[in-house]
Design an enzyme around this catalytic site. Structure first.
Site, PDB file in Angstrom:
ATOM      1  N   ASP A   1       1.881   3.767   2.909  1.00 11.72           N
ATOM      2  CA  ASP A   1       0.924   4.683   2.286  1.00 11.72           C
ATOM      3  C   ASP A   1       1.639   5.807   1.504  1.00 11.72           C
ATOM      4  O   ASP A   1       1.668   5.769   0.275  1.00 11.72           O
ATOM      5  CB  ASP A   1      -0.017   5.264   3.351  1.00 11.72           C
ATOM      6  CG  ASP A   1      -1.403   5.582   2.808  1.00 11.72           C
ATOM      7  OD1 ASP A   1      -1.663   5.297   1.614  1.00 11.72           O
ATOM      8  OD2 ASP A   1      -2.242   6.097   3.572  1.00 11.72           O
TER       9      ASP A   1
ATOM     10  N   HIS B   1       1.492   4.968  -2.421  1.00 14.36           N
ATOM     11  CA  HIS B   1       1.092   5.835  -3.544  1.00 14.36           C
ATOM     12  C   HIS B   1       2.332   6.464  -4.169  1.00 14.36           C
ATOM     13  O   HIS B   1       3.190   6.979  -3.446  1.00 14.36           O
ATOM     14  CB  HIS B   1       0.144   6.923  -3.059  1.00 14.36           C
ATOM     15  CG  HIS B   1      -1.144   6.365  -2.512  1.00 14.36           C
ATOM     16  ND1 HIS B   1      -2.271   6.244  -3.282  1.00 14.36           N
ATOM     17  CD2 HIS B   1      -1.458   5.875  -1.294  1.00 14.36           C
ATOM     18  CE1 HIS B   1      -3.248   5.718  -2.543  1.00 14.36           C
ATOM     19  NE2 HIS B   1      -2.771   5.486  -1.328  1.00 14.36           N
TER      20      HIS B   1
ATOM     21  N   HIS C   1      -9.452   1.182  -1.335  1.00 16.01           N
ATOM     22  CA  HIS C   1      -9.392   1.649   0.050  1.00 16.01           C
ATOM     23  C   HIS C   1     -10.814   1.522   0.615  1.00 16.01           C
ATOM     24  O   HIS C   1     -11.785   1.752  -0.107  1.00 16.01           O
ATOM     25  CB  HIS C   1      -9.040   3.131   0.123  1.00 16.01           C
ATOM     26  CG  HIS C   1      -7.634   3.506  -0.242  1.00 16.01           C
ATOM     27  ND1 HIS C   1      -7.057   3.202  -1.444  1.00 16.01           N
ATOM     28  CD2 HIS C   1      -6.704   4.220   0.452  1.00 16.01           C
ATOM     29  CE1 HIS C   1      -5.824   3.700  -1.464  1.00 16.01           C
ATOM     30  NE2 HIS C   1      -5.586   4.323  -0.330  1.00 16.01           N
TER      31      HIS C   1
ATOM     32  N   GLU D   1     -10.855   3.677   6.008  1.00 17.62           N
ATOM     33  CA  GLU D   1      -9.677   4.421   6.483  1.00 17.62           C
ATOM     34  C   GLU D   1     -10.138   5.481   7.483  1.00 17.62           C
ATOM     35  O   GLU D   1      -9.574   5.622   8.558  1.00 17.62           O
ATOM     36  CB  GLU D   1      -8.957   5.073   5.293  1.00 17.62           C
ATOM     37  CG  GLU D   1      -7.728   5.903   5.685  1.00 17.62           C
ATOM     38  CD  GLU D   1      -6.970   6.468   4.470  1.00 17.62           C
ATOM     39  OE1 GLU D   1      -7.496   6.371   3.344  1.00 17.62           O
ATOM     40  OE2 GLU D   1      -5.868   7.003   4.673  1.00 17.62           O
TER      41      GLU D   1
ATOM     42  N   HIS E   1       0.850  -1.205   0.000  1.00 23.10           N
ATOM     43  CA  HIS E   1       0.000   0.000   0.000  1.00 23.10           C
ATOM     44  C   HIS E   1       0.877   1.244   0.000  1.00 23.10           C
ATOM     45  O   HIS E   1       1.374   1.680   1.040  1.00 23.10           O
ATOM     46  CB  HIS E   1      -0.956   0.003   1.196  1.00 23.10           C
ATOM     47  CG  HIS E   1      -2.028   1.045   1.055  1.00 23.10           C
ATOM     48  ND1 HIS E   1      -3.342   0.727   0.829  1.00 23.10           N
ATOM     49  CD2 HIS E   1      -1.968   2.395   1.041  1.00 23.10           C
ATOM     50  CE1 HIS E   1      -4.049   1.842   0.703  1.00 23.10           C
ATOM     51  NE2 HIS E   1      -3.233   2.875   0.833  1.00 23.10           N
TER      52      HIS E   1
ATOM     53  N   GLY F   1      -8.881   8.360  -2.058  1.00 21.13           N
ATOM     54  CA  GLY F   1      -9.421   9.703  -1.879  1.00 21.13           C
ATOM     55  C   GLY F   1     -10.442   9.752  -0.761  1.00 21.13           C
ATOM     56  O   GLY F   1     -10.541   8.851   0.059  1.00 21.13           O
TER      57      GLY F   1
ATOM     58  N   ARG G   1       5.067  16.346 -13.788  1.00 18.38           N
ATOM     59  CA  ARG G   1       4.497  16.827 -15.050  1.00 18.38           C
ATOM     60  C   ARG G   1       4.969  16.110 -16.299  1.00 18.38           C
ATOM     61  O   ARG G   1       4.463  16.363 -17.385  1.00 18.38           O
ATOM     62  CB  ARG G   1       4.818  18.326 -15.204  1.00 18.38           C
ATOM     63  CG  ARG G   1       4.250  19.141 -14.055  1.00 18.38           C
ATOM     64  CD  ARG G   1       4.510  20.621 -14.217  1.00 18.38           C
ATOM     65  NE  ARG G   1       4.079  21.345 -13.019  1.00 18.38           N
ATOM     66  CZ  ARG G   1       4.156  22.645 -12.877  1.00 18.38           C
ATOM     67  NH1 ARG G   1       4.653  23.401 -13.846  1.00 18.38           N
ATOM     68  NH2 ARG G   1       3.746  23.215 -11.759  1.00 18.38           N
TER      69      ARG G   1
HETATM   70 ZN   LIG Z   1      -3.695   4.925   0.483  1.00 20.03          ZN
END
Ligand SMILES: [Zn+2]
Length: 345
Positions: free
Chosen positions: A281, A21, A200, A203, A19, A173, A74
């Site tokens: 995370d 990002h 998710h 949370e 997990h 999110g 970007r």
């Molecule tokens: Zn997460």
């Protein structure tokens, strides 16, 4: 080998990280380099200010900061830079395999076309394997703020390009006000196409959304899932169905999902027999790494060598890597535990 202290054991313990990002994993140095290169950005350019920028008041504030950092990424070359830094950090934590959440639609909103993203993931994955011996899998996660249309677009990307290492569809999110059940059609389409379902849930909200993730979305693991703890019947189901929770203790404190580590439900989840794997995370934003999460479990919850090894094994079993890689990690864990056992005899 001599009896190691717990930090030495954790550092040597072979792990998987399930997990994580991509943008949130960027180190402080990487984010500073990006923000200095983009003077139009709202992200600070000096370390102290960035430290304060990363003090989150609640989950919504965290998401807001995350979006501002995301806007610094970007180009495809930026993605490869992030993956290079991440693989280096993971190798330093004895991580052999990581499933990375990539928010393709958000990346495109900050300027990276899908073609370039797919190429950058392929390049970054090859580099990580060659340079650091770390294997990456990809979870393409939808941002709930972009609704079900954003999730459909995320899945379109995953299916059209299916970069090597593609594992599944995620959903991240804001949770409050978002019904997991609304995403049932897109997760069904993902399943039909052979992708794993890895949303998710629970949370920052309670067990109802974890139930929805399991029954409506066909979740095979749950991101966080700590909100399950108040529902014994749900805990029983998670254990019976072998649905692992990707638990990220430091993250939960940083986003104020739990008040402090002492209040974290991890020990109760383990006691209920739920498969628990440890993860970071957004390690760059939460000043943590996977070794630290294991040590937190030792210091806060009293887990010893055997329990920490079991958590690492749970991760390997819950990972959607190849059978060979899983077997190798499990063997390596057994070898280390055996060596430690002999040393302490
Ligand atoms: Zn997460």
């Amino acid at each position: 080998m001599p009896t190691p202290d717990i930090a030495t054991f954790v550092a040597a313990l072979p792990k998987v990280e399930l997990h994580l990002h991509l943008v949130g994993s960027a180190s402080v140095e990487t984010v500073l380099a990006l923000s200095r290169g983009h003077p139009d950005s709202t992200v600070p350019t000096d370390p102290d200010a960035l430290g304060r920028f990363y003090e989150f008041t609640d989950f919504e504030h965290f998401l807001n900061v995350y979006r501002q950092v995301n806007l610094l990424v970007r180009t495809g070359a930026d993605i490869v830079t992030l993956l290079d830094g991440l693989a280096s950090d993971l190798a330093g934590n004895a991580v052999r395999y990581a499933e990375v959440q990539v928010t393709a639609v958000r990346n495109r909103m900050s300027g990276i076309e899908f073609d370039d993203l797919a190429q950058a993931l392929a390049d970054g994955r090859a580099l990580a394997a060659e340079k650091y011996g770390v294997e990456f899998g990809w979870i393409f996660d939808a941002d709930s703020r972009l609704g079900t249309a954003g999730a459909e677009e995320t899945l379109d990307f995953a299916l059209r390009y299916r970069p090597e290492g593609t594992v599944g569809l995620g959903l991240a999110g804001m949770e409050r006000g978002v019904s997991r059940a609304d995403y049932a059609p897109v997760f069904r389409r993902a399943r039909d196409a052979g992708l794993h379902c890895l949303p998710h849930a629970g949370e920052t909200v309670g067990p109802a959304e974890v139930w929805a993730a399991v029954t409506e979305l066909g979740a095979e693991r749950i991101g966080h899932g700590i909100g399950s703890v108040t529902d014994p019947r749900l805990l029983e189901q998670l254990a019976a169905r072998d649905i692992a929770l990707e638990v990220c203790p430091t993250s939960n404190v940083c986003t104020a999902a739990v008040p402090d580590l002492a209040a974290h439900p991890l020990p109760r989840l383990l006691a209920a027999g739920v498969p628990v794997t440890l993860a970071t995370d957004d390690p760059g934003m939460f000043h943590t790494d996977l070794n630290t999460e294991y040590l937190v479990c030792h210091e806060q919850f009293g887990l010893g060598v055997a329990e920490l090894a079991d958590i690492a094994r749970t991760g390997a079993r819950a990972a959607f890597c190849s059978a060979e890689l899983r077997a190798r990690v499990l063997d390596e864990i057994d070898d280390l535990v055996e060596a430690v056992g002999q040393a302490s005899r």
